[in-house]
Scaffold this motif. Sequence first.
Motif, mmCIF file in Angstrom:
data_model
loop_
_atom_site.group_PDB
_atom_site.id
_atom_site.type_symbol
_atom_site.label_atom_id
_atom_site.label_comp_id
_atom_site.label_asym_id
_atom_site.label_seq_id
_atom_site.Cartn_x
_atom_site.Cartn_y
_atom_site.Cartn_z
ATOM 1 N N ASN A 302 45.486 51.423 37.555
ATOM 2 C CA ASN A 302 44.787 51.217 38.834
ATOM 3 C C ASN A 302 44.144 49.832 38.933
ATOM 4 N N GLY A 303 44.440 48.975 37.965
ATOM 5 C CA GLY A 303 43.903 47.619 37.953
ATOM 6 C C GLY A 303 44.130 47.000 36.594
ATOM 7 N N TYR A 304 43.357 45.965 36.273
ATOM 8 C CA TYR A 304 43.492 45.305 34.976
ATOM 9 C C TYR A 304 42.118 44.955 34.430
ATOM 10 N N ILE A 305 41.976 45.067 33.106
ATOM 11 C CA ILE A 305 40.781 44.616 32.411
ATOM 12 C C ILE A 305 41.103 43.269 31.768
ATOM 13 N N CYS A 306 40.302 42.260 32.084
ATOM 14 C CA CYS A 306 40.606 40.886 31.680
ATOM 15 C C CYS A 306 39.581 40.390 30.666
ATOM 16 N N ASN A 307 40.040 40.181 29.434
ATOM 17 C CA ASN A 307 39.166 39.742 28.351
ATOM 18 C C ASN A 307 39.069 38.231 28.254
ATOM 19 N N THR A 308 40.147 37.540 28.574
ATOM 20 C CA THR A 308 40.230 36.089 28.372
ATOM 21 C C THR A 308 40.697 35.403 29.654
ATOM 22 N N PRO A 309 40.530 34.071 29.741
ATOM 23 C CA PRO A 309 41.070 33.345 30.900
ATOM 24 C C PRO A 309 42.560 33.590 31.104
ATOM 25 N N GLU A 310 43.294 33.708 30.010
ATOM 26 C CA GLU A 310 44.728 33.964 30.124
ATOM 27 C C GLU A 310 44.995 35.348 30.724
ATOM 28 N N ASP A 311 44.152 36.334 30.383
ATOM 29 C CA ASP A 311 44.283 37.667 30.984
ATOM 30 C C ASP A 311 44.087 37.593 32.499
ATOM 31 N N TRP A 312 43.049 36.883 32.928
ATOM 32 C CA TRP A 312 42.791 36.736 34.366
ATOM 33 C C TRP A 312 43.985 36.080 35.055
ATOM 34 N N LYS A 313 44.489 35.033 34.454
ATOM 35 C CA LYS A 313 45.610 34.297 35.049
ATOM 36 C C LYS A 313 46.853 35.175 35.160
ATOM 37 N N GLN A 314 47.200 35.870 34.086
ATOM 38 C CA GLN A 314 48.413 36.695 34.096
ATOM 39 C C GLN A 314 48.299 37.843 35.084
ATOM 40 N N ALA A 315 47.146 38.500 35.107
ATOM 41 C CA ALA A 315 46.970 39.632 36.022
ATOM 42 C C ALA A 315 47.009 39.174 37.481
ATOM 43 N N LEU A 316 46.311 38.079 37.768
ATOM 44 C CA LEU A 316 46.317 37.564 39.142
ATOM 45 C C LEU A 316 47.715 37.165 39.574
ATOM 46 N N GLU A 317 48.411 36.447 38.713
ATOM 47 C CA GLU A 317 49.746 35.980 39.073
ATOM 48 C C GLU A 317 50.706 37.141 39.290
ATOM 49 N N ALA A 318 50.627 38.161 38.425
ATOM 50 C CA ALA A 318 51.507 39.317 38.578
ATOM 51 C C ALA A 318 51.270 40.014 39.909
ATOM 52 N N LEU A 319 50.026 40.194 40.294
ATOM 53 C CA LEU A 319 49.707 40.886 41.539
ATOM 54 C C LEU A 319 50.004 40.021 42.764
ATOM 55 N N MET A 320 49.828 38.727 42.631
ATOM 56 C CA MET A 320 50.134 37.825 43.744
ATOM 57 C C MET A 320 51.618 37.858 44.106
ATOM 58 N N LEU A 321 52.452 37.987 43.098
ATOM 59 C CA LEU A 321 53.898 37.873 43.301
ATOM 60 C C LEU A 321 54.588 39.201 43.594
ATOM 61 N N ASP A 322 53.885 40.325 43.410
ATOM 62 C CA ASP A 322 54.563 41.622 43.491
ATOM 63 C C ASP A 322 53.795 42.613 44.370
ATOM 64 N N PRO A 323 54.137 42.682 45.666
ATOM 65 C CA PRO A 323 53.446 43.631 46.547
ATOM 66 C C PRO A 323 53.666 45.091 46.153
ATOM 67 N N THR A 324 54.821 45.396 45.533
ATOM 68 C CA THR A 324 55.077 46.768 45.078
ATOM 69 C C THR A 324 54.095 47.160 43.974
ATOM 70 N N LEU A 325 53.826 46.236 43.062
ATOM 71 C CA LEU A 325 52.851 46.485 42.002
ATOM 72 C C LEU A 325 51.458 46.679 42.595
ATOM 73 N N ARG A 326 51.115 45.837 43.578
ATOM 74 C CA ARG A 326 49.806 45.986 44.221
ATOM 75 C C ARG A 326 49.679 47.351 44.889
ATOM 76 N N SER A 327 50.733 47.799 45.533
ATOM 77 C CA SER A 327 50.714 49.104 46.200
ATOM 78 C C SER A 327 50.550 50.234 45.199
ATOM 79 N N ARG A 328 51.308 50.175 44.099
ATOM 80 C CA ARG A 328 51.248 51.242 43.099
ATOM 81 C C ARG A 328 49.861 51.327 42.481
ATOM 82 N N LEU A 329 49.328 50.200 42.076
ATOM 83 C CA LEU A 329 47.998 50.195 41.473
ATOM 84 C C LEU A 329 46.921 50.555 42.496
ATOM 85 N N GLY A 330 47.113 50.097 43.737
ATOM 86 C CA GLY A 330 46.133 50.396 44.783
ATOM 87 C C GLY A 330 46.066 51.875 45.115
#
Length: 355
Positions: A302-330
């Motif tokens: 239902n979301g992501y837990i971000c421990n490091t700057p790289e975690d924030w970057k990867q999670a944001l980028e994945a959700l920015m590029l994939d509306p299907t992923l955003r819908s599923r998690l949302g």
Amino acid sequence: MRILFVVPYPAGKAPSQRFRFEQYLDILTQAGHSYRLAPFLSDATWAILYKPGRAGAKALGISGGFLRRMLLLFSVPAYDYIFIHREASPIGPPIFEWIIAKVLGKRIIYDFDDAIWIPNTSEANKIVAGIKWHQKAESICRWAYKISCGNAYLQDYARQFNAAATVNPTTIDTEHLHNRIRNQRAAGRLVIGWTGTHSTLKYLEQVVPIVAELETRYDFEFRVISNQPPVVPLKSLRFQPWRKETEIEDLAGLHVGLMPLEDDPWAKGKCAFKALQYMALGIPALVSPVGMNTEVVQPGVNGYICNTPEDWKQALEALMLDPTLRSRLGEAARTTVVERYSVCSNQKNFLQLFS
């Protein structure tokens, strides 16, 4: 039962009151109880309290609050329960609470949703920080009939002084307020967002470099919904002044919601409220692994837990590029709130405070 709510702020103004107990008032009435709200601050004082200047008017407003508290003591005997949210007065020792519990012998239900025993000084409250008397929380816990804690961390603190401490989470009204779901596939510019008050704007600092890097490669809006604008060097920034009348519409415009925190004792007392607001609207939440955030957010579900700057970057980028992923998690995020953190799911738990 007759219930007196002794609260800091005027009704309908402060998020802590709105989402801790005000949204249950109709439920109390339906259960046969009656109630009265007794705020320390008047509407006029609340309107200027966090604005610069007008020290005389603020001092007069605080004095008026103490006068109202003294007069209120004459009414206290008529009530069965005295529900105290955070404190009876914003400064000084817990004199009113002592009189209510020890002199008048009334049953206090003590409610808090922050680590209020820890000094948390900001520019807005630094003048009165030295006389806030943070240690009063311990005394009020000892005198209380029951203690309503926003999360397990706060409950652990309260149980040092009183075994009658229970977790009463900050909840969302998914039927009458947060009652829509973000369409993640709708056309339009992507919006990454954050909401909060001036006192928590500092937590944005840790994600600003990540957002700055991503805005060099992607087109998106970084929306900050607050009572004060942030001072951050972002081209994608759009400041949205918080307004109660449009808060749901403004939040529902986000595709992704952020809740960064610092891992310190104060932040451990936070009740994941930002994340719950996003999630109730079908918006995936990206959160720091602090306090209740790790209870609410399930990584990749239902979301992501971000421990490091790289975690924030990867999670944001994945959700920015994939509306299907955003819908599923949302969708999963919305289900989490409805089933575990909604007014409906917590109704019985709240009513048991008054028994």
